[in-house]
Structures are given as C-alpha cells and as structure tokens.
Design an enzyme around this catalytic site. Structure first.
Site, PDB file in Angstrom:
ATOM      1  N   GLY A 117       0.663  -1.373  -0.115  1.00 55.27           N
ATOM      2  CA  GLY A 117      -0.095   0.057  -0.042  1.00 55.27           C
ATOM      3  C   GLY A 117       1.004   1.261  -0.162  1.00 55.27           C
ATOM      4  N   GLU A 154       5.082  -5.653   2.479  1.00 58.47           N
ATOM      5  CA  GLU A 154       4.710  -6.247   1.334  1.00 58.47           C
ATOM      6  C   GLU A 154       4.506  -5.144  -0.002  1.00 58.47           C
ATOM      7  OE1 GLU A 154       2.615 -10.228   1.727  1.00 58.47           O
ATOM      8  OE2 GLU A 154       1.118  -8.626   1.206  1.00 58.47           O
ATOM      9  N   TYR A 174     -10.109   3.148 -12.529  1.00 60.26           N
ATOM     10  CA  TYR A 174     -10.007   3.867 -11.433  1.00 60.26           C
ATOM     11  C   TYR A 174      -9.956   5.487 -11.689  1.00 60.26           C
ATOM     12  CZ  TYR A 174      -7.725  -0.486 -10.527  1.00 60.26           C
ATOM     13  OH  TYR A 174      -7.208  -1.693 -10.100  1.00 60.26           O
ATOM     14  N   CYS A 187     -12.249  -0.205 -29.798  1.00 64.51           N
ATOM     15  CA  CYS A 187     -13.536   0.069 -30.228  1.00 64.51           C
ATOM     16  C   CYS A 187     -14.574   0.260 -29.187  1.00 64.51           C
ATOM     17  CB  CYS A 187     -14.031  -0.954 -31.391  1.00 64.51           C
ATOM     18  SG  CYS A 187     -15.242  -0.232 -32.277  1.00 64.51           S
ATOM     19  N   GLU A 188     -13.949   1.264 -28.267  1.00 62.56           N
ATOM     20  CA  GLU A 188     -15.098   1.426 -27.077  1.00 62.56           C
ATOM     21  C   GLU A 188     -14.649   3.043 -26.597  1.00 62.56           C
ATOM     22  OE1 GLU A 188     -15.385  -1.741 -24.154  1.00 62.56           O
ATOM     23  OE2 GLU A 188     -15.802  -0.377 -22.728  1.00 62.56           O
TER      24      GLU A 188
HETATM   25  N1  LLP Z   1      -0.386  -7.111  -0.374  1.00 66.69           N
HETATM   26  C1  LLP Z   1      -1.565  -7.550  -0.422  1.00 66.69           C
HETATM   27  C2  LLP Z   1      -2.322  -8.520   0.288  1.00 66.69           C
HETATM   28  C3  LLP Z   1      -2.255  -7.014  -1.361  1.00 66.69           C
HETATM   29  O1  LLP Z   1      -3.561  -7.162  -1.691  1.00 66.69           O
HETATM   30  C4  LLP Z   1      -1.655  -5.671  -2.375  1.00 66.69           C
HETATM   31  C5  LLP Z   1      -2.460  -5.197  -3.410  1.00 66.69           C
HETATM   32  C6  LLP Z   1      -0.596  -5.633  -2.019  1.00 66.69           C
HETATM   33  C7  LLP Z   1       0.183  -6.207  -1.030  1.00 66.69           C
HETATM   34  C8  LLP Z   1       0.348  -4.710  -2.691  1.00 66.69           C
HETATM   35  O2  LLP Z   1      -0.266  -3.448  -2.947  1.00 66.69           O
HETATM   36  P1  LLP Z   1       0.549  -1.969  -3.314  1.00 66.69           P
HETATM   37  O3  LLP Z   1       1.600  -1.941  -2.439  1.00 66.69           O
HETATM   38  O4  LLP Z   1       0.937  -2.341  -4.640  1.00 66.69           O
HETATM   39  O5  LLP Z   1      -0.405  -0.798  -3.206  1.00 66.69           O
HETATM   40  N2  LLP Z   1      -4.727  -2.640  -9.486  1.00 66.69           N
HETATM   41  C9  LLP Z   1      -4.873  -1.555  -8.708  1.00 66.69           C
HETATM   42  C10 LLP Z   1      -4.197  -1.985  -7.206  1.00 66.69           C
HETATM   43  C11 LLP Z   1      -4.710  -3.343  -6.588  1.00 66.69           C
HETATM   44  C12 LLP Z   1      -3.986  -3.816  -5.362  1.00 66.69           C
HETATM   45  C13 LLP Z   1      -4.380  -4.961  -4.987  1.00 66.69           C
HETATM   46  N3  LLP Z   1      -3.708  -5.466  -3.669  1.00 66.69           N
HETATM   47  C14 LLP Z   1      -4.028  -0.297  -9.064  1.00 66.69           C
HETATM   48  O6  LLP Z   1      -3.653  -0.524 -10.086  1.00 66.69           O
HETATM   49  O7  LLP Z   1      -3.923   0.561  -8.217  1.00 66.69           O
END
Ligand code: LLP
Length: 421
Positions: free
Chosen positions: A229, A270, A313, A341-342
């Site tokens: 996150g 993580e 998003y 095409c959208e």
């Molecule tokens: N750990 C877990 C259990 C997760 O579900 C996620 C992301 C992460 C770590 C890594 O999160 P990060 O550090 O990348 O924010 N497709 C979306 C993001 C979906 C994230 C899903 N889980 C986007 O493009 O912003």
C-alpha cells in the site's frame, strides 16, 4: 524542459536510452523498466527485516529476478505466481519463507501447488485453514486479518472493512485459532493489508489493531506483516509516505510485542507498487490526431488493453512527448485515447469516466508518447481485448535494453482455440 505539474512533458530518453531507439528496436506499444530504479526502491526499505514483493504489480520473470537479486522475498496470489517465483529462482521454504501464498481462497490448483512445493500460506479465510489443515496438517501458517476498517486510493483498492472480501474478520480470530489448533496448524504470524494508498493517520490505527490481534494469538507469533500500500506520487499534489515515520510506528509495535513475548519478531513489508511503479514507462506511438468539436484527440497505438488503470479507477499517469526540444511544440490541451472500439478507451479520464484534457506539446502522427509510472499494475492487467497482442516488455540494466517478453504474435492470439469439425 517544460513541465506540467512536476513531470516533464518532453522526455527523449529512458534510463539514458533514446525513446526513438527503443521504439525502433522493440516496436510499440512497449513497456520499458529501469532496473536501477527498482534497486533504489528496495534499498529505501532496508530498515524492515523482510521486504516481500507483491508480484501482482509486475510479475515479469526478469523483474522478479532483479527483485530477488536485490534481496527482496516474494508474495504470490495464485498457482501461476508461485510458478513464476520458482522460475525466477526463489526457493520454496526458508525462514522467513522465500515465497508466501496470500489469498482468500484456494482454487484446487493453488491448494495442490502449495502442498506439493511446501509453500508457506497466509490464510485469508477460515475455509483456507480447514482446507490446508486437511491436506497438509502440521504446517505453520500466518493469518491475514481484516481489522474492520480500511483505506485505499479508490473504493476498488480499499481492502479493509465490511465491504471488503479480504482477510479474516477480526472478530473471528479466536475461532480461527481454535480451527488451526484442531487442524494441527501453528499460527506463527499475522498480516494486515488494508489498502493501496495508505497514509500515516490510518497506520496508527492498523498498528493498534495488529498489536491487539497478536496479543490474542500469543507467543507462537514470530512475524508481523504491514502488507503493502505504500503510495507513489502519480500527480504533482501526491506525495510519498514519510518512510522513517512509517517504519517507526511499525517498529514500536513490533518492540512492544517482543517484550510481551520475550522473543524476536520479524517485521515484514509487502509493497507492490512502491518497488516497480516508477521504474516503468509505456512507449506508444501517436497514430492519429483529430479534432472533435472543442476537443483535440491524440490517438495512440496503446489502449486500456495495455494500461487499464485510467479506465478502471480514473487513475492519472504522467505523459510526455519524446522530442529533443520544445521548438515548434507549443503546449496544447488534448484528450489522449487508444485504438479500442470502445469510447471508454481514454487515458485522460477521471473516476466515473469523465473525459478531461491534458496540456501536452504539439505532436503529430509518428511521434512517440511516453506514459510514465506505468511499471505497477500495467502490463499485468493487460488483456487481448479487440484481439490486440500483449505488449513487449524491456528491462534496462547497466545501460543496456533487454527484451524480457516478446510481443505476442497472431498465433499467440488464437492459441488453444479450435473450430469443431
Ligand atoms: N499485499 C496484498 C495482500 C495486496 O492485496 C496488495 C495489493 C499488495 C500487497 C500490494 O499493494 P501495493 O503496495 O501495490 O499498493 N490494481 C490496483 C491495485 C490493486 C492492489 C491489490 N492488492 C491499481 O492499479 O492501483
């Protein structure tokens, strides 16, 4: 160099290599990753005992190899990601485990895979405890807890609270400990990931929830994971999280648990996005420039089949025209779209699909447009919509570009399809 916000709107090189050379050698659209940036981001987090890369953000084998060589371990959310981790040189097992499977379910293949390879499991539902206990009793597991609240850059990336499907609901922890005992599984760690786009205000709450939950589990706890996150600045008004402060809050939590339990607790983080987002660029070519009433459109050869974040998003990505100088290139307000095409296939849109304009230098057909901060959740969320091949991926290491995934071919597009006779 002219900038809009904090990003240059002219970008002629990526990691020292001319964009035109990269486009000439590899074609467009192509994702390009700068390995040095990934290394730098991993080093930022060295205060943590374990940096575990959430490979869902970018699981190209060469990226995983780069992450591994710089000392980060890996998370996997599917049998496919476990296969990728092993193919990139991670070994199942280890303390702390090199590969962790984190999910809310086991499909049948992922259950078979974690059992076969002895992959550590971070369980996100009571059913996972039952299923793993039945298939492989005697294991150590960690539990992913939903503390009852969450936070994210979009409602779609908020992973805590009762609208989220993720993790074990905090009030079910005792029941899950009983189930684990009954199934012969030892709970050795807890994990909380409450959303992508964390801020410090929420963090104090998460740390408090983690401490409470860990004290309920007791002395079997050897690790806590802060989840992912960590934000990256996509726009000028965005910022990084204050990392020393972020670490301090978690470290204090860890230390209180260490003194309660009388042994060392590993502190894990993580991240997905933080390690790879800024390393990545999507090189595209402008294929049409057309006026529709009030709006001037740059239409690219890349669309939401390549980078889905804007359509999903309303995400903002910086963009630049690859040119050496801004001579004869006055800034103009443009809408940037793709070939699909959208009508939603627009890179300049807000959440809810509202089209907006971007100030970019004047450009024409044949110019290259570079989309920045595209290394996380870019290629991996790509699709074959409109029968477009998945893009090529290139990793720049020590000043040299390497093709690390070939562009799909027409044969790839129909592989496995059969016309019944
Ligand atoms: N750990 C877990 C259990 C997760 O579900 C996620 C992301 C992460 C770590 C890594 O999160 P990060 O550090 O990348 O924010 N497709 C979306 C993001 C979906 C994230 C899903 N889980 C986007 O493009 O912003």
């Amino acid at each position: 160099m002219p900038t809009v916000g904090s990003f240059p709107v002219l970008q002629n090189k990526i990691a020292g290599i001319p964009v035109a050379d990269l486009a000439g050698q590899f074609g467009t659209p192509t994702f390009v990753y700068d390995a040095a940036k990934i290394a730098e981001r991993i080093a930022d987090l060295k205060a943590f005992d374990v940096v575990r890369f959430a490979q869902k953000a970018n699981s190209n084998l060469a990226v995983l190899d780069c992450v591994r060589r710089h000392g980060a371990l890996v998370d996997a959310v599917s049998a496919g990601e476990i296969h990728r981790a092993i193919s990139a040189g991670y070994k199942p097992g280890g303390d702390p485990p090199q590969i962790v499977y984190t999910a809310d379910i086991f499909d049948r293949k992922s259950l078979a895979t974690v059992v076969e390879h002895g992959i550590h499991v971070n369980c996100g539902s009571p059913d996972m405890i039952e299923q793993l206990g039945e298939a492989a009793p005697g294991r150590e597991i960690t539990l992913r807890i939903n503390p009852g609240f969450g936070h994210g850059h979009s409602q779609k990336t908020n992973t805590g609270g009762d609208q989220s499907k993720h993790g074990i609901w905090h009030e079910q922890l005792d029941e899950c400990l009983r189930r684990s005992d009954f199934r012969g599984l030892a709970v050795t760690g807890l994990h909380m990931h409450i959303g992508s786009g964390t801020d410090l205000e929420h963090l104090a709450e998460v740390c408090g929830a983690m401490e409470k939950a860990a004290l309920r589990v007791g002395r079997s706890i050897r690790s806590i994971s802060a989840g992912g996150g960590l934000p990256v600045p996509y726009k000028q008004e965005d910022s990084y999280v204050d990392l020393p402060q972020y670490f301090r809050l978690w470290d204090e939590t860890r230390k209180r648990l260490e003194s309660a339990f009388g042994h060392k607790i590993h502190l894990e983080i993580e991240p997905g996005r933080y390690l790879v987002a800024e390393s990545g660029f999507l090189i595209t070519e402008i294929r049409a420039v057309k006026r529709m009433g009030q709006n001037l459109f740059y239409l690219l050869d890349a669309g939401f089949n390549n980078l889905a974040r804007p359509v999903l998003y309303g995400s903002y990505h910086p963009m630049a025209i690859a040119a050496e100088s801004d001579r004869d290139r006055p800034l103009q307000e443009v809408v940037v779209g793709g070939p699909l095409c959208e009508s939603g296939d627009i890179f300049t849109q807000l959440e809810g699909g509202f089209v907006c304009k971007r100030s970019l230098p004047a450009a024409g057909v044949g110019d290259f447009l570079v989309i920045g901060i595209a290394g996380a959740y870019g290629f991996v969320m790509g699709s074959n919509y409109n029968s477009k091949p998945l893009a090529a991926e290139v990793l720049i290491r020590d000043g040299k570009p390497h093709l690390v995934r070939a562009r799909q071919t027409d044969e790839d597009l129909v592989r496995g399809e059969v016309i019944p006779v």
